[in-house]
Design an enzyme around this catalytic site. Structure first.
Site, PDB file in Angstrom:
ATOM      1  N   SER A   1      42.780  44.805  42.418  1.00  0.00           N
ATOM      2  CA  SER A   1      43.659  43.580  42.337  1.00  0.00           C
ATOM      3  C   SER A   1      43.926  43.896  41.061  1.00  0.00           C
ATOM      4  CB  SER A   1      42.861  42.332  42.412  1.00  0.00           C
ATOM      5  OG  SER A   1      43.818  41.269  42.139  1.00  0.00           O
TER       6      SER A   1
ATOM      7  N   TYR B   1      37.180  35.629  41.814  1.00  0.00           N
ATOM      8  CA  TYR B   1      37.902  36.763  42.576  1.00  0.00           C
ATOM      9  C   TYR B   1      38.241  37.708  41.422  1.00  0.00           C
ATOM     10  CZ  TYR B   1      41.779  39.064  44.540  1.00  0.00           C
ATOM     11  OH  TYR B   1      42.568  40.100  45.046  1.00  0.00           O
TER      12      TYR B   1
END
Ligand code: ZN
Length: 676
Positions: A561, A574
């Protein structure tokens, strides 16, 4: 063998196809499908059928035609479009010729077609044309083969069928066989059909039902006869299982098979009949006789490879043993081609020398193919070959065609055409595992990789969408939560069991939990670490070890990500495992490089998927003073990134032979998140 003709079903076919294609073609489709539906009669495009009927030409004038099965069609799902119509009279005129080469025959067939865009008519079209009967059915039924694959086949056929069938000695399909069949029929015009030695069965009749029923009766007679002779050697003891399990063997075998850049898919099959055959002490001689009918040779090769695994082959000695066995198989195959080339004084392009069927006591049959489909076909054909060999040996002695005739078939241009052109797809023969495959980016990856020719294994925790996608792509899948280590590891064993190996992993599954870093609970933080970091490690480690055993290299591709480089406030749970995921990717690049295992990651951003819900997206957009659409386009290129863009990038990395340890961004351009 049961007669499955039903008047009601026949009427239904006439109602469905009769008006547009005529009564005859409707019934031709019906009984072709009856034959095609029974694997004991035909398999994978084998067999063919025809009907002589009336059609109209462009001017509306009636014309006598032969509608015969076109190549590329299976009898089991035949449609009228799979029965191209050819003008009958000019086809029959060809019988006056003394010789007609295969190429000239194919041309002659095409020039007699009513619809120039139709499929090539069967290579056995002239045999159908030279016989006068309205309906003709041809199969390679197992039971018939067990009778015609015999040294004493002629007397056996006479004993079973009397004078009702003509006996045709083996001649390769084509013009010469068609002429011979017509001559034999004319000598005894009351026959119901032809028994083709070492090839199969033709029946004919004035109606679809008559020809079909004669076919079923002839096969039934052979089946009943074989059943009476069949001895079921009651096993006094069950042989021990192979000392090496299939999941352990498969990747090593696949690695040894894939000489050069070739990659094969393996299809493992076993059942009590197969098991008894491969466990037979005489397997070495039983299996080395040849195929049951010549057109199997292009899919199974002339002979299977037999392996005899011993406990001492476990571990590092396994590869050496397999290499030695394969070398000897390849050497024999090359010698056979060499002998045949000298016999025919012809130049041919040799096919690859690798086996298509491998037999192993305690394990079963392994089909080998460039695609999953080809591997399965090889296993299917061999499963039926086992039945034929057993019954033939119960009746008398199984005898296949000699190598000269088999070579002519294997290298016959018209047979090679059946295998089709190489797909040219970049991932043909590759086995690829995709996690989080049911929706969003994962689903786009599955679709893109399938189009590139990969044999897929899809994983997700959402059962219904996963099953739907796997159904659409016709691939294997397993519903698991990647947070369960044992299940992740077991899924890698399952890929090896299903496809025989593994070339690539797209570790894509993830979640996107949020919360301030100083107040996230340990349980929530651990849950995110489990899915966004550990799950990738479990998958990559199991895959990497399988790839090393296989020795063909491979690719581990992670969906990381932009948060790994450019974290956002409130996204700590995250961003932290994703940052660690980049480190994990580099570690695999570092330690996998010498084995040809490449490890890379994709950083995508702002892709419309189910990862963030609509409300979260709207909040994030509002925080930046944007509406949702503008939020998705807020990047340097001012374009929204689609799941398909991300899938394309994964494919690029799968193919990038010289790239490892790399992060590729797919975010429309975001300098703050660019790798550094
Ligand atoms: Zn045939």
């Amino acid at each position: 063998m049961e007669n499955r003709w039903s008047d009601a079903d026949a009427r239904e076919y006439v109602a469905r196809y009769g008006e547009r294609h005529g009564h005859d073609v409707a019934l031709r489709v019906y009984t072709s499908r009856l034959i095609g539906a029974d694997p004991a009669l035909v398999l994978h495009g084998g067999g063919n059928t025809s009907v002589k009927t009336e059609a109209r030409d462009e001017l509306g004038a009636p014309v006598h035609v032969l509608c015969v099965k076109g190549s590329g069609w299976d009898l089991g799902d035949l449609e009228p479009a799979g029965l191209p119509a050819l003008r009958l009279a000019p086809l029959q005129e060809l019988r006056a010729l003394d010789v007609l080469s295969d190429e000239a025959m194919v041309n002659a067939l095409r020039t007699r077609m009513l619809d120039a865009s139709g499929p090539n008519p069967s290579v056995e079209t002239l045999l159908h044309a030279f016989l006068p009967h309205r309906f003709i059915d041809h199969s390679h039924a197992d039971a018939i083969l067990s009778v015609v694959d015999q040294p004493e086949s002629v007397s056996l056929c006479r004993e079973l069928y009397g004078e009702r069938f003509a006996i045709v000695p083996y001649v390769m399909p084509g013009f010469a066989l068609a002429k011979l069949a017509a001559q034999l029929y004319e000598r005894s015009p009351t026959i119901h059909g032809l028994l083709l030695l070492q090839h199969g069965l033709f029946t004919f009749g004035d109606s679809a039902e008559e020809s079909y029923v004669r076919h079923v009766q002839a096969v039934d007679l052979a089946e009943q006869f074989a059943k009476k002779q069949r001895y079921w050697s009651a096993r006094t003891s069950v042989p021990p299982p192979a000392p090496i399990g299939y999941a352990e063997l498969a990747p090593v075998l696949r690695g040894c098979l894939g000489e050069g850049r070739r990659r094969y898919v393996l299809h493992h099959r076993t059942n009590p009949v197969i098991q008894e055959f491969v466990d037979d002490a005489a397997l070495g001689s039983l299996s080395q006789v040849g195929p049951a009918t010549p057109d199997h040779v292009i899919r199974t090769k002339r002979l299977p490879l037999v392996l005899d695994l011993k406990a001492e082959h476990r571990g590092h000695l396994l590869e050496g043993y397999l290499e030695e066995q394969l070398d000897s198989y390849r050497k024999d195959y090359r010698a056979y081609v060499q002998r045949q080339v000298q016999r025919k004084t012809a130049t041919i392009t040799p096919l690859d020398p690798d086996p298509r069927v491998v037999l192993i006591p305690g394990i079963g049959v392994i089909g080998v193919g460039a695609t999953e489909g080809a591997a399965r076909i090889a296993a299917d054909l061999y499963e039926h070959t086992i039945q034929v060999i057993r019954d033939a040996n119960a009746i008398g002695r199984y005898q296949a065609l000699g190598e000269d005739d088999l070579f002519d078939m294997e290298y016959w241009s018209l047979e090679q055409a059946k295998l089709g052109k190489k797909s040219g797809k970049p991932l043909e023969g590759h086995v690829v595992y995709v996690s989080g495959a049911a929706s969003g980016i994962g689903a786009a990856i599955a679709v893109r990789f399938a189009a590139a020719g990969a044999n897929l294994y899809l994983v997700d925790r959402s059962a219904e969408p996963l099953a739907a996608l796997a159904g659409q792509l016709d691939c294997a899948y397993r519903v698991i939560d990647v947070g369960d280590e044992a299940k992740v590891r077991a899924s890698i064993d399952e890929v090896l069991e299903i496809h025989g190996g593994l070339d690539g992993v797209i570790s894509n599954a993830g979640t996107a939990p949020q919360g301030p870093i100083d107040s996230v609970s340990t349980a929530d933080f651990e849950a995110s670490m489990r899915v966004n970091l550990y799950a990738h490690q479990w998958l990559a480690s199991a895959a990497s070890r399988a790839m090393k055993r296989q020795g063909l290299g491979g690719y581990l591709l992670f969906n990381a990500s932009k948060a790994a480089f450019n974290p956002g406030a409130g996204f700590g749970p995250y961003a932290i495992p994703k940052a660690a995921l980049i480190a994990l990717m580099k570690q695999y690049a570092l330690e996998g490089g010498e084995h040809g295992i490449r490890s890379n990651a994709i950083n995508a951003d702002r892709v419309r998927t189910g990862l963030l819900d609509e409300r979260q997206v709207a909040e994030r957009a509002r925080a930046r003073g944007l509406d949702t659409d503008a939020y998705y386009r807020a990047n340097l290129l001012q374009r929204e990134v689609s799941p398909e863009d991300v899938a394309e990038a994964f494919l690029t990395l799968a193919l990038a032979q010289s790239t490892t340890g790399s992060v590729l961004t797919v975010d429309g351009g975001n300098i703050a998140a660019s790798p550094r």
